[in-house]
Scaffold this motif. Structure first.
Motif, PDB file in Angstrom:
ATOM      1  N   THR A 261      48.673  -2.590   4.055  1.00 51.75           N
ATOM      2  CA  THR A 261      48.956  -1.559   3.784  1.00 51.75           C
ATOM      3  C   THR A 261      48.373  -1.978   2.090  1.00 51.75           C
ATOM      4  O   THR A 261      47.314  -1.726   1.405  1.00 51.75           O
ATOM      5  CB  THR A 261      50.068  -0.711   3.640  1.00 51.75           C
ATOM      6  OG1 THR A 261      50.117   0.029   4.496  1.00 51.75           O
ATOM      7  CG2 THR A 261      49.339   0.255   3.227  1.00 51.75           C
TER       8      THR A 261
ATOM      9  N   GLN B 292      47.092  -4.429   0.922  1.00 52.66           N
ATOM     10  CA  GLN B 292      45.804  -5.107   0.441  1.00 52.66           C
ATOM     11  C   GLN B 292      44.635  -3.754   0.475  1.00 52.66           C
ATOM     12  O   GLN B 292      43.687  -4.105   0.196  1.00 52.66           O
ATOM     13  CB  GLN B 292      45.693  -5.883   1.840  1.00 52.66           C
ATOM     14  CG  GLN B 292      46.705  -7.107   1.682  1.00 52.66           C
ATOM     15  CD  GLN B 292      45.512  -7.452   3.092  1.00 52.66           C
ATOM     16  OE1 GLN B 292      45.285  -7.777   3.675  1.00 52.66           O
ATOM     17  NE2 GLN B 292      47.008  -9.230   2.573  1.00 52.66           N
ATOM     18  N   TYR B 293      44.718  -2.774   0.704  1.00 54.79           N
ATOM     19  CA  TYR B 293      43.696  -1.502   0.967  1.00 54.79           C
ATOM     20  C   TYR B 293      42.848  -0.951  -0.089  1.00 54.79           C
ATOM     21  O   TYR B 293      44.346  -0.969  -0.588  1.00 54.79           O
ATOM     22  CB  TYR B 293      43.843  -0.707   2.320  1.00 54.79           C
ATOM     23  CG  TYR B 293      44.277  -1.642   4.188  1.00 54.79           C
ATOM     24  CD1 TYR B 293      43.503  -2.910   3.687  1.00 54.79           C
ATOM     25  CD2 TYR B 293      45.041  -1.061   4.391  1.00 54.79           C
ATOM     26  CE1 TYR B 293      43.510  -3.617   5.778  1.00 54.79           C
ATOM     27  CE2 TYR B 293      45.416  -1.723   5.624  1.00 54.79           C
ATOM     28  CZ  TYR B 293      44.470  -3.560   6.104  1.00 54.79           C
ATOM     29  OH  TYR B 293      45.376  -3.726   7.482  1.00 54.79           O
ATOM     30  N   ARG B 294      42.171  -0.520  -0.042  1.00 49.74           N
ATOM     31  CA  ARG B 294      41.835   0.180  -1.586  1.00 49.74           C
ATOM     32  C   ARG B 294      42.931   1.495  -1.452  1.00 49.74           C
ATOM     33  O   ARG B 294      44.051   2.427  -0.535  1.00 49.74           O
ATOM     34  CB  ARG B 294      40.311   0.880  -1.406  1.00 49.74           C
ATOM     35  CG  ARG B 294      39.479   0.480  -1.210  1.00 49.74           C
ATOM     36  CD  ARG B 294      37.974   0.189  -1.058  1.00 49.74           C
ATOM     37  NE  ARG B 294      36.928  -1.001  -0.504  1.00 49.74           N
ATOM     38  CZ  ARG B 294      36.769   0.156   0.533  1.00 49.74           C
ATOM     39  NH1 ARG B 294      36.319   1.000   0.689  1.00 49.74           N
ATOM     40  NH2 ARG B 294      36.110  -0.961   0.872  1.00 49.74           N
TER      41      ARG B 294
ATOM     42  N   ARG C  97      42.695   4.839  -1.492  1.00 52.49           N
ATOM     43  CA  ARG C  97      42.533   5.713  -0.598  1.00 52.49           C
ATOM     44  C   ARG C  97      42.612   4.919   1.094  1.00 52.49           C
ATOM     45  O   ARG C  97      43.964   6.084   1.509  1.00 52.49           O
ATOM     46  CB  ARG C  97      41.333   6.238  -0.349  1.00 52.49           C
ATOM     47  CG  ARG C  97      40.863   6.860  -2.366  1.00 52.49           C
ATOM     48  CD  ARG C  97      39.392   8.185  -1.356  1.00 52.49           C
ATOM     49  NE  ARG C  97      39.663   8.859  -0.519  1.00 52.49           N
ATOM     50  CZ  ARG C  97      38.776   9.623  -0.046  1.00 52.49           C
ATOM     51  NH1 ARG C  97      36.857   9.218  -0.676  1.00 52.49           N
ATOM     52  NH2 ARG C  97      38.127  10.341   1.202  1.00 52.49           N
ATOM     53  N   ALA C  98      42.362   4.341   1.154  1.00 51.58           N
ATOM     54  CA  ALA C  98      42.710   3.752   2.392  1.00 51.58           C
ATOM     55  C   ALA C  98      44.387   3.257   2.723  1.00 51.58           C
ATOM     56  O   ALA C  98      44.555   3.274   4.064  1.00 51.58           O
ATOM     57  CB  ALA C  98      42.272   2.216   2.813  1.00 51.58           C
TER      58      ALA C  98
ATOM     59  N   LEU D 274      46.632   5.479   1.102  1.00 55.11           N
ATOM     60  CA  LEU D 274      47.441   6.382   0.666  1.00 55.11           C
ATOM     61  C   LEU D 274      48.349   7.127   1.813  1.00 55.11           C
ATOM     62  O   LEU D 274      50.123   6.890   1.906  1.00 55.11           O
ATOM     63  CB  LEU D 274      46.480   7.537   0.563  1.00 55.11           C
ATOM     64  CG  LEU D 274      47.757   9.038  -0.737  1.00 55.11           C
ATOM     65  CD1 LEU D 274      48.859   8.389  -1.490  1.00 55.11           C
ATOM     66  CD2 LEU D 274      47.054   9.349  -0.701  1.00 55.11           C
ATOM     67  N   VAL D 275      48.013   7.060   2.869  1.00 57.34           N
ATOM     68  CA  VAL D 275      48.559   7.945   4.255  1.00 57.34           C
ATOM     69  C   VAL D 275      49.512   6.583   4.605  1.00 57.34           C
ATOM     70  O   VAL D 275      51.025   6.964   5.336  1.00 57.34           O
ATOM     71  CB  VAL D 275      47.908   8.591   5.060  1.00 57.34           C
ATOM     72  CG1 VAL D 275      48.583   8.280   6.121  1.00 57.34           C
ATOM     73  CG2 VAL D 275      47.393   9.361   4.491  1.00 57.34           C
ATOM     74  N   PRO D 276      48.963   5.763   5.130  1.00 53.93           N
ATOM     75  CA  PRO D 276      49.771   4.364   5.409  1.00 53.93           C
ATOM     76  C   PRO D 276      51.187   4.134   4.953  1.00 53.93           C
ATOM     77  O   PRO D 276      52.191   3.986   5.795  1.00 53.93           O
ATOM     78  CB  PRO D 276      48.578   3.258   5.307  1.00 53.93           C
ATOM     79  CG  PRO D 276      47.727   4.007   5.537  1.00 53.93           C
ATOM     80  CD  PRO D 276      47.130   4.996   5.261  1.00 53.93           C
TER      81      PRO D 276
END
Lengths: 177, 486
Positions: free
Chosen positions: A25, A27-29, A31-32, A34-36
């Protein structure tokens, strides 16, 4: 209290899976992730707590009952039904199968579909299973396998779903080509 | 208007409409019973057959099929724990435990009656709502979708009675698995491990089939005996089940209202309706501790909602040409093929067609229930077959159901893996239902959260319908937690 390694291993497996997801998780931007992250971090914390509970026998007992669960009339009824069901199964000769054996049948079916395709695998699986595990006659097993194959062929044709032909067939076709 | 309605009803006395209606109902029941197929696939298969047909018979065939699919799906959900359609997931939660207690007939009776009542309720609302269609549909935006998803997710707490921690872990895991694949908000690939198969996310049909049906079939083999532990023929409970549905008429009406409203919201679909109705039923029940263990209300609530959803889904479809769910997308295609333009013009120039559709839903729901219940007794005998005879057929049906949904071999492997995971989850006390709820609602909730935040900032919580939904959800959650702890 005796430790149950299956429970501990399963809880550890969940911890490993959620840890892997949480690690990815980051590693992601923003916004991508946030929920995870909002879901993964509490889930990981709970999974670790559960694993530790399974390892510690005193906590494990609490974890298994939720700590607050009390016997109710409904649960007593359910337990009684389970006992009667087991007794009746034993009486009718319908004894249970060892879990690895049940898993092996499923794995064999999946592997055989991959290798030989849907129709031959299903026919063979039903024939062998009904003959060996249900102890029915060859005639019954053959009839069941044949009827099921016809029904499957008809259903997939009606649904316009292309029948999976299996690895061997594709290998032969590529060889012939 | 009334004479048009009666003329449309009169049309069903002609042999061809009656024949297409009966054919549609039979096909719908068969498509519903087959796992992994569902209403959308049924309509997609039948649509090309209607090209050469006249408008009324074509729509009667399609809508009758679609109306009957939901009860067909409930039959396999109750008898073998395999949701016939993705919209029957919640019916498994209590339907199968009832079958195991030898009360399959009762569950089928209740499911059939609830389906018929729900379908009729949805249609009545459709008729009433036609004049105020526009403002109603536009009142729901992404914040409201998001809140509906949250309401559905609260079922997890209610279903986590054995161990709240394990229930929450299962639910969290379900949500995380739903996030695999493309992120709709940013276009980022997440948790795919480089596997092309996972780019579009984890398809929940094979997962649900594996978690519930395959694991149950393996459990049946391991336990020995038959699905039902009762000695008497459980097909006898059908009349009792019908009575239960009428005794719980308030629940039927409330869940039908939930289903109708969710049906009206474009793009949400029956699976959400099914789970939100189950959540509502659980939260409002006086005995939430029985839910998940074989509560008849747990069958009534989701079945009334998914059939009521059909009437609701026709509101945006007829009013604006916006499909309310996947199936109505195909129906929209049928309208276009037959030269009908949805929108205000349809309600004016082709009001006869609208009433033919309305009557089709009503009659098809009643007929599907009657046919399904007439066949209940022989079907219920399945639950008395020895596991060693029934389980191999369930194995085959499940793996084929997983394959038929997309025609991909890896779905078979996914179903098998989910089956093993389901077996372990059941054995070690983790809630499979919570995982499925998270898996179904997680991605939709995330997508609507991002859209809401972009459009309204954090104030999206404060929109009137959002606040109302939030208050109802929180109150329901507190209520169910208090009742289960008591």
């Amino acid at each position: 209290m005796k430790k149950e390694w299956g429970r501990i291993l399963f809880a550890a497996g969940i911890v490993a899976l959620v840890s892997w997801i949480t690690a990815f998780t980051f590693q992601y931007r923003p916004r991508a992730r946030l929920v995870p992250l909002v879901i993964a971090l509490p889930t990981l914390a709970l999974a670790v707590y559960q694993m530790l509970s399974e390892i510690s026998p005193a906590r494990a007992r609490e974890g298994r009952t939720g700590g607050t669960e009390r016997p109710t009339l409904f649960k007593v009824g359910t337990a009684a039904r389970e006992i009667i069901s087991h007794a009746r199964a034993a009486e009718s000769g319908g004894r249970g199968m060892e879990p690895p054996r049940a898993v092996a049948w499923l794995a064999a079916l999946v592997a055989s579909i991959w290798l030989a395709g849907i129709l031959p695998s299903v026919a063979l699986f039903l024939l062998l299973f009904i003959r060996s595990e249900a102890s029915r006659s060859w005639l019954f097993a053959l009839a069941a396998a044949f009827a099921a194959s016809i029904a499957i062929y008809g259903s997939l044709a009606l649904l316009c779903v292309e029948m999976y032909q299996g690895f061997l067939r594709s290998l032969m076709q590529s060889g012939a080509g | 208007m009334a004479h048009v309605a009666f003329e449309a009803l009169y049309g069903f006395l002609s042999w061809n409409l009656a024949l297409y209606l009966a054919a549609g109902v039979m096909l719908g029941l068969v498509f519903g019973i087959l796992p992994g197929v569902g209403g959308t696939v049924a309509l997609a298969i039948l649509l090309p057959l209607t090209y050469q047909m006249e408008t009324h018979p074509a729509l009667v065939l399609l809508i009758a099929t679609h109306s009957a699919v939901m009860f067909g799906g409930a039959i396999s959900a109750i008898l073998i724990n395999t949701p016939g359609t993705s919209q029957n997931v919640a019916t498994c939660f209590d339907g199968f435990p009832l079958a195991r207690q030898g009360r399959a007939g009762e569950a089928l009776g209740a499911a059939g009656t609830a389906s018929a009542l729900g379908g009729i309720f949805g249609v009545v609302i459709l008729v009433l709502v036609i004049p105020v269609m526009r403002s109603l549909v536009l009142a729901f935006g992404s914040p409201e979708y998001f809140m509906l998803c949250i309401a559905g997710l609260t079922v997890i707490a209610g279903m986590s009675r054995g161990s709240m921690v394990k229930g929450l872990i299962s639910g969290g895991l379900g949500v995380l698995l739903s996030l695999v694949g493309w992120d709709q908000a940013t276009g980022q690939l997440r948790f795919t491990g480089g596997l092309l198969y996972l780019y579009d996310g984890i398809d929940f049909v094979p997962v649900v089939i594996g978690l519930f049906a395959l694991s149950e079939a393996m459990q049946l083999l391991i336990r020995g005996g038959a699905i039902s532990s009762a000695t008497h023929s459980s097909g006898r409970g059908v009349m009792k089940g019908i009575g239960e549905a009428f005794r719980n008429i308030s629940l039927v009406l409330r869940c039908s209202a939930v289903g109708t409203v969710i049906g009206m919201i474009p793009g949400v679909g029956g699976t959400v309706a099914n789970l939100v109705a189950y959540a509502h039923g659980l939260q409002s029940s006086r005995h939430p501790e029985k839910w998940g263990n074989g509560a008849i209300e747990g069958v009534i609530a989701p079945q009334s909602a998914i059939n009521a959803k059909d009437g609701g889904a026709l509101v945006p479809t007829l009013g604006f040409g916006i499909p309310g769910c996947e199936s109505t997308t195909i129906l929209l295609g049928a309208f276009i093929v037959h030269g009908l333009t949805p929108g205000p013009a349809m309600l004016g120039e082709h009001v006869d067609v609208v009433f033919v559709m309305i009557w089709t839903i009503v009659i098809a729901n009643l007929l599907a229930t009657a046919v399904g219940l007439a066949g209940a007794r022989p079907l219920v005998r399945l639950t008395h077959l020895p596991g060693t005879v029934l389980a191999p057929f369930i194995f085959v049906l499940c793996l084929l159901g997983a394959f038929a949904s997309r025609g991909v071999f890896v779905d078979i492997v996914l179903a098998a893996v989910a089956g093993l995971a389901g077996l372990a989850m059941k054995r070690f006390g983790y809630s499979r239902a919570a995982l499925v709820i998270g898996l179904i609602l997680g991605k939709t909730a995330e997508a609507n959260f991002h859209t809401s935040y972009q459009a309204y900032g954090w104030s999206f919580w404060l929109r009137p319908i959002s606040v109302s939904l939030l208050v109802v959800t929180v109150a329901g959650l507190i209520l169910v937690l208090r009742r289960t702890r008591r």
